[in-house]
Design an enzyme around this catalytic site. Structure first.
Site, PDB file in Angstrom:
ATOM      1  N   ASN A  32       3.866  83.954  -6.363  1.00 54.57           N
ATOM      2  CA  ASN A  32       3.239  84.437  -5.115  1.00 54.57           C
ATOM      3  C   ASN A  32       4.126  84.154  -3.898  1.00 54.57           C
ATOM      4  O   ASN A  32       3.708  84.375  -2.768  1.00 54.57           O
ATOM      5  CB  ASN A  32       1.851  83.810  -4.916  1.00 54.57           C
ATOM      6  N   ASP A  58      -0.736  85.622  -7.773  1.00 56.20           N
ATOM      7  CA  ASP A  58      -1.134  84.214  -7.697  1.00 56.20           C
ATOM      8  C   ASP A  58      -1.738  83.804  -9.034  1.00 56.20           C
ATOM      9  O   ASP A  58      -2.508  84.576  -9.616  1.00 56.20           O
ATOM     10  CB  ASP A  58      -2.164  84.078  -6.552  1.00 56.20           C
ATOM     11  N   PHE A  80       5.677  77.029 -14.328  1.00 54.60           N
ATOM     12  CA  PHE A  80       6.267  76.241 -13.249  1.00 54.60           C
ATOM     13  C   PHE A  80       5.424  76.289 -11.975  1.00 54.60           C
ATOM     14  O   PHE A  80       5.569  75.416 -11.120  1.00 54.60           O
ATOM     15  CB  PHE A  80       7.647  76.814 -12.853  1.00 54.60           C
ATOM     16  N   SER A 124       5.622  65.846 -14.911  1.00 49.60           N
ATOM     17  CA  SER A 124       6.519  65.052 -14.073  1.00 49.60           C
ATOM     18  C   SER A 124       6.480  63.587 -14.492  1.00 49.60           C
ATOM     19  O   SER A 124       5.444  63.088 -14.947  1.00 49.60           O
ATOM     20  CB  SER A 124       6.040  65.183 -12.627  1.00 49.60           C
ATOM     21  N   TYR A 148      -0.996  64.958  -5.885  1.00 52.37           N
ATOM     22  CA  TYR A 148      -0.014  65.744  -6.640  1.00 52.37           C
ATOM     23  C   TYR A 148       0.104  65.204  -8.069  1.00 52.37           C
ATOM     24  O   TYR A 148      -0.009  65.941  -9.047  1.00 52.37           O
ATOM     25  CB  TYR A 148       1.364  65.733  -5.946  1.00 52.37           C
ATOM     26  N   LYS A 152      -1.073  66.770 -11.941  1.00 53.42           N
ATOM     27  CA  LYS A 152      -0.259  66.892 -13.159  1.00 53.42           C
ATOM     28  C   LYS A 152      -0.970  66.206 -14.329  1.00 53.42           C
ATOM     29  O   LYS A 152      -1.005  66.734 -15.440  1.00 53.42           O
ATOM     30  CB  LYS A 152       1.122  66.267 -12.952  1.00 53.42           C
ATOM     31  N   TYR A 176       9.545  65.988 -16.228  1.00 53.63           N
ATOM     32  CA  TYR A 176      10.868  65.951 -15.580  1.00 53.63           C
ATOM     33  C   TYR A 176      11.026  64.656 -14.800  1.00 53.63           C
ATOM     34  O   TYR A 176      10.113  64.226 -14.106  1.00 53.63           O
ATOM     35  CB  TYR A 176      11.033  67.086 -14.566  1.00 53.63           C
ATOM     36  N   PHE A 177      12.236  64.115 -14.824  1.00 51.12           N
ATOM     37  CA  PHE A 177      12.562  63.004 -13.936  1.00 51.12           C
ATOM     38  C   PHE A 177      13.005  63.621 -12.599  1.00 51.12           C
ATOM     39  O   PHE A 177      12.248  64.378 -12.023  1.00 51.12           O
ATOM     40  CB  PHE A 177      13.492  62.005 -14.642  1.00 51.12           C
ATOM     41  N   ASN A 178      14.182  63.373 -12.066  1.00 53.25           N
ATOM     42  CA  ASN A 178      14.490  63.885 -10.718  1.00 53.25           C
ATOM     43  C   ASN A 178      15.509  65.025 -10.778  1.00 53.25           C
ATOM     44  O   ASN A 178      16.725  64.763 -10.816  1.00 53.25           O
ATOM     45  CB  ASN A 178      15.005  62.746  -9.835  1.00 53.25           C
ATOM     46  N   LEU A 199      15.475  63.135  -1.942  1.00 51.86           N
ATOM     47  CA  LEU A 199      16.754  62.538  -1.561  1.00 51.86           C
ATOM     48  C   LEU A 199      17.910  63.543  -1.536  1.00 51.86           C
ATOM     49  O   LEU A 199      18.638  63.645  -0.541  1.00 51.86           O
ATOM     50  CB  LEU A 199      17.090  61.390  -2.529  1.00 51.86           C
ATOM     51  N   GLY A 293       4.178  54.128  -1.480  1.00 47.66           N
ATOM     52  CA  GLY A 293       3.986  54.755  -2.800  1.00 47.66           C
ATOM     53  C   GLY A 293       5.235  54.765  -3.662  1.00 47.66           C
ATOM     54  O   GLY A 293       5.161  55.108  -4.843  1.00 47.66           O
TER      55      GLY A 293
END
Ligand code: NAD
Ligand code: WQD
Length: 335
Positions: A32, A58, A80, A124, A148, A152, A176-178, A199, A293
């Site tokens: 979307n 959507d 995704f 994640s 968030y 997940k 997934y990591f980063n 980052l 956090g």
């Protein structure tokens, strides 16, 4: 296989579309454009030298999904599509639950109607909360510290319940990591809206002169140099893991859960240094208080990915930084 890619115009989705097409699969991208535009797909078309089926819509819109499932013979879905900003999710929890949880339920309902029961989900490492130790294996306890992460976790649980109710589902949860870096061409990459939260895009925008300096959140963690340690994984390695997941999905019984990381942890300061070397640019930084956090260390045990998918990350931080820099310097304003 003919695969529906929800969120296929986004950062990880667009790289995965390249990987799938280059490995002989066909795709339909469904997005979307709430956090992307079709420019990424135009650029993917140039990389793979073929046109891509694009359906705007959507994931919460069941009727639109039905049209797409009717028009294309979809055999599997890689999901995704979702909102991903942690801070925003604290301010707008209903929007996050509606989009990420409600949207996933709508998508799964329509898949069930059409008898399509092969599903790969973008989860994640955030579902591990504050891990009691590192490296993290897939059987670690799960928790969430923000909406968030909670969204997940909910979707993972919904998928486990769904597979219990009906053996025909074949589901792969990819944690997934980063994800960082960009395609070698420098034509597709991560294009965050506004000031980046993460980052790597912050470092590359500082290197290109869009930001004055990086704030390093915390220098007093119990880590190698006091700054936070993470498992950065090249987005092309990550994309390739989705291809491997599709190759394996017919052999999945119920739900397979897989960490996607390199198994190596790098600190914020190490990432700054690696980026300076790769780009030849200075990345000025200042120490700032810890971000609420945040955890000290987070990196994967990647053994199960190797065992189950026959996949492991092959690109190190030098390549991650070089590729992120190529994308950033060639596209200083993003798409
Ligand atoms: P992204 O924002 O670049 O891509 C997500 C795509 O989904 C965007 O193109 C957006 O327009 C689309 N989208 C969002 N809501 C939609 C909806 N309701 N209907 C249709 N399309 C919708 O994000 P990304 O970094 O590529 O992440 C992809 C997935 O991986 C997300 O689910 C994210 O939560 C997950 N993930 C990302 C990271 C990360 O650090 N990037 C880490 C772990 C997990
Ligand atoms: C990495 C390190 C920061 C920005 C988040 C989500 C997670 C996942 C990936 C989707 C930490 C430090 C950061 C800055 C800094 N996304 N940092 N200055 O927090 O590991 O994970 O993105 O699923 O769910 O929580 O990634 O890139 O934000 O931070 O010092 O300006 O960099 O403190 O140590 P994180 P990140």
């Amino acid at each position: 296989m003919n695969i529906l890619i929800t969120g296929g115009a986004g950062y990880i989705g667009s790289h995965t579309v390249v990987e799938l097409l280059e490995n002989g699969h066909s795709v339909v991208v469904y997005d979307n454009y709430s956090n992307s535009s079709n420019e990424s797909i135009k650029r993917v078309e140039k990389i793979v030298n073929t046109s891509i089926l694009l359906e705007e819509g959507d994931i919460r819109n069941r009727d639109r999904l039905r049209e797409v499932f009717t028009a294309h013979k979809i055999e599997a879905v890689i999901h995704f599509a979702g909102l991903k900003a942690v801070g925003e999710s604290v301010e707008q929890p209903l929007r996050y639950y509606d989009n990420n949880v409600g949207g996933s339920v709508a998508l799964l309902e329509v898949m069930e109607e059409f008898g399509c029961k092969k599903f790969v989900f973008s989860s994640s490492a955030t579902v591990y909360g504050d891990p009691h130790t590192v490296p993290i294996t897939e059987d670690f306890p799960l928790s969430a510290t923000n909406p968030y992460g909670q969204s997940k976790l909910f979707v993972e649980e919904i998928l486990r319940d769904l597979s219990t109710s009906d053996d025909a589902w074949q589901i792969i949860l990819l944690r997934y990591f980063n994800p960082v870096g960009a395609h070698k061409s420098g034509t597709i990459g991560e294009d965050p809206n506004g000031i980046p939260n993460n980052l790597m895009p912050f470092i590359s925008q500082t290197a290109v002169g869009k930001r004055e300096y990086l704030s390093v959140f915390g220098d007093d963690y119990d880590t190698k140099d006091g700054s936070g340690v993470r498992d950065y994984i090249h987005v092309v390695d990550l994309a390739n893991a989705h291809f491997k997941a599709i190759e394996k999905i017919n052999s999945v019984e119920k739900v397979a859960t897989i960490n996607l990381g390199t198994g190596n942890g790098y600190s914020v300061i190490e990432m700054v240094k690696a980026f300076e070397e790769a780009s030849g640019k200075k990345v000025p930084y200042k120490t700032a208080p810890r971000r609420a956090g945040d955890i000290a260390e987070c990196y994967a045990d990647p053994k199960y990915a190797k065992e189950f998918l026959g996949w492991e990350a092959t690109r190190g931080i030098k390549e991650m930084c070089e590729d992120a820099w190529r994308w950033q310097s060639q596209n200083p304003q993003g798409y």
